[in-house]
Design an enzyme around this catalytic site. Sequence first.
Site, PDB file in Angstrom:
ATOM      1  N   CYS A 105      24.010 -23.095  81.071  1.00 51.17           N
ATOM      2  CA  CYS A 105      23.419 -24.419  80.880  1.00 51.17           C
ATOM      3  C   CYS A 105      23.780 -25.019  79.521  1.00 51.17           C
ATOM      4  O   CYS A 105      23.301 -26.092  79.174  1.00 51.17           O
ATOM      5  CB  CYS A 105      21.908 -24.373  81.070  1.00 51.17           C
ATOM      6  SG  CYS A 105      21.099 -23.218  79.956  1.00 51.17           S
ATOM      7  N   HIS A 126      17.358 -46.800  71.843  1.00 46.73           N
ATOM      8  CA  HIS A 126      17.154 -47.538  73.094  1.00 46.73           C
ATOM      9  C   HIS A 126      18.445 -48.231  73.527  1.00 46.73           C
ATOM     10  O   HIS A 126      18.790 -48.254  74.698  1.00 46.73           O
ATOM     11  CB  HIS A 126      16.089 -48.623  72.913  1.00 46.73           C
ATOM     12  CG  HIS A 126      14.700 -48.081  72.760  1.00 46.73           C
ATOM     13  ND1 HIS A 126      14.348 -46.825  73.164  1.00 46.73           N
ATOM     14  CD2 HIS A 126      13.584 -48.639  72.253  1.00 46.73           C
ATOM     15  CE1 HIS A 126      13.060 -46.627  72.912  1.00 46.73           C
ATOM     16  NE2 HIS A 126      12.578 -47.722  72.348  1.00 46.73           N
ATOM     17  N   GLU A 139      20.879 -16.549  75.079  1.00 41.18           N
ATOM     18  CA  GLU A 139      21.455 -17.441  74.058  1.00 41.18           C
ATOM     19  C   GLU A 139      21.435 -16.829  72.663  1.00 41.18           C
ATOM     20  O   GLU A 139      21.722 -17.499  71.680  1.00 41.18           O
ATOM     21  CB  GLU A 139      20.724 -18.788  74.066  1.00 41.18           C
ATOM     22  CG  GLU A 139      19.218 -18.687  73.886  1.00 41.18           C
ATOM     23  CD  GLU A 139      18.528 -20.046  73.857  1.00 41.18           C
ATOM     24  OE1 GLU A 139      19.187 -21.064  73.618  1.00 41.18           O
ATOM     25  OE2 GLU A 139      17.305 -20.065  74.067  1.00 41.18           O
ATOM     26  N   ASP A 157      23.487 -22.210  71.652  1.00 48.06           N
ATOM     27  CA  ASP A 157      22.934 -21.297  70.652  1.00 48.06           C
ATOM     28  C   ASP A 157      23.724 -20.000  70.581  1.00 48.06           C
ATOM     29  O   ASP A 157      23.941 -19.468  69.493  1.00 48.06           O
ATOM     30  CB  ASP A 157      21.453 -20.995  70.963  1.00 48.06           C
ATOM     31  CG  ASP A 157      20.557 -22.098  70.416  1.00 48.06           C
ATOM     32  OD1 ASP A 157      20.810 -22.556  69.294  1.00 48.06           O
ATOM     33  OD2 ASP A 157      19.627 -22.508  71.127  1.00 48.06           O
TER      34      ASP A 157
END
Length: 566
Positions: free
Chosen positions: A499, A186, A428, A452
Amino acid sequence: MFKGTAASDGIGIGNIMIIEEHALSYSPQAVTDTDAETQRYTDAVNSFCESTAAKADSLRKSAGEKEAEILEGHIQILKDPYLNGEIEKLIANGTCAESALEQMCDQFITVFSMADDELTKQRAADVKDIKTGMLSILLGIQEVKISDAPKGTVLVAHELTPSMTAGIVKENIIGIVTETGGKTSHSAILARALEIPAVLSVDDAVSKLANGQQIIVDGSEGIVIYSPDEAQIESYTQKRNMFLQERRELENYRGRKTLSASGEEYELCCNIGNSEDAVKAMEFDGEGVGLFRTEFLFMDRNSMPTEEEQFEAYKKAALILKGKPLIIRTLDIGGDKDLPYLGLKKEENPFMGFRAIRYCLKNEELFTSQIRAILRASAFGDIRIMFPLVTTVDELREGKKLVKKLKLELSSENIDFDKDIKVGVMVETSSAAVIADLLAKEADFFSIGTNDLTGYTMACDRGNSDVSYLYSPLQPSVLRMIKNIIECGIKNNIPVGICGEAAANPMMIPLLISFGLTEFSVSAPSVLKVRKTITQWTKQEADKVAEKVMTFATEKEITDYLKAII
Ligand code: PEP
Ligand code: MG
């Protein structure tokens, strides 16, 4: 100098304010008037909820919706009927409110801390935060007021809880140092949202550092310099000015199209993990979403999200994007991403195991609910479906067959959806990269997942530091894979994007431009930087660089050359 986790970019030079945890000590008393004690507890709960709601409101303005929701979650946890019921039972049996609260909170903290996943562990931090807040109220102890911190303050704490950080005045706090917390804690999320440099997980920071002393926080490198000398202050002041200058300059790229210096236009989108991230994508000037990692909707809970819950989440993201493209990747589970409630078997080699599209195709109920949800949401925006970890044409065919079947089902139920929804492949795996010519004939688009693809191509686990020297998208083999994927896309007239993290790597950008890529999808804070880099290249210059790069035999030769010219 201390080393920690680089959690929020930038440099802060200021004076330390240590946030000490109060000694919340008391001697447990046996209670005789249990009604009065229950009332005292209820009053404390009301006061806690009131002040927490007020803090959440102020946090919503300074940091954003998601951060405010973390605090609002505290109210829900404290009002949990089981937790409250047990506390009230203990009080009714003569336990004082402080002790009843502490006993029950400690039980929750123990259970949450033992969880394997980070998000459930975070819950333990939330309950600790609630316990401290409630005990302070019951014992009448004043909280430290971070909102009173003067300009140029660096907060140092064991842990910076959401309730503490709610009081942060962005203009006054110029750095954060904590003893706990990783990149996804957080404190880290909040520091990034507020754009405050932060270094977390600095061992014994509270005992080693002293209030009021000068300190440098380098949140980009994860370095803290205590009582710096003149030379260090000068060099870090320069570094800070350069950082701020760059951030300001990048603002010039806001609201602009993503054009190369020779005028070719690119689509520059963001990767997101939940619907709220779509707001960040828009704030950072993303032109859409190139990858929605839906597995996060399935994590941090005890059961599968229903079709309805998923529909709401995808629809929300689509509405936030107002017609801009939204590529939703179907569940990419397995590998390092476990969902305990699915009861996945332990595997010898999980990255090559029963995961992602493989798992989904064998669990039709799960896959059906996700695809139905995506299709239904497609009535509200420009949504596209993407399958992860594809290795064969069969997988794509099977996935598309299910989409087709569910379209017919929705039509017969008179439910609206985009009849021409595009179905693409995340390329990937090395297999998909090599058969890109075959996949391109049947897919509507490609998105290259270099994270990947690099790992599978180099047979190298990026988490293993012994082989990390191999893990680079600039390896000749990986570059040849990427080039082939893009060329196959072009030949078959389908758009190709990227991406993986490599999309934001300035050394990769000219190569991707030259290969013919048309869409980049990056993390929201990288949008303006990537746009700037793209505008610096003409297609002709990029072609020259790529031509040279493809003649090199090793990754070192490639990176040496690129570093020298960029
Ligand atoms: C990738 O593999 O490049 C990718 C973007 O997906 P993830 O990082 O979620 O595996
Ligand atoms: Mg991947």
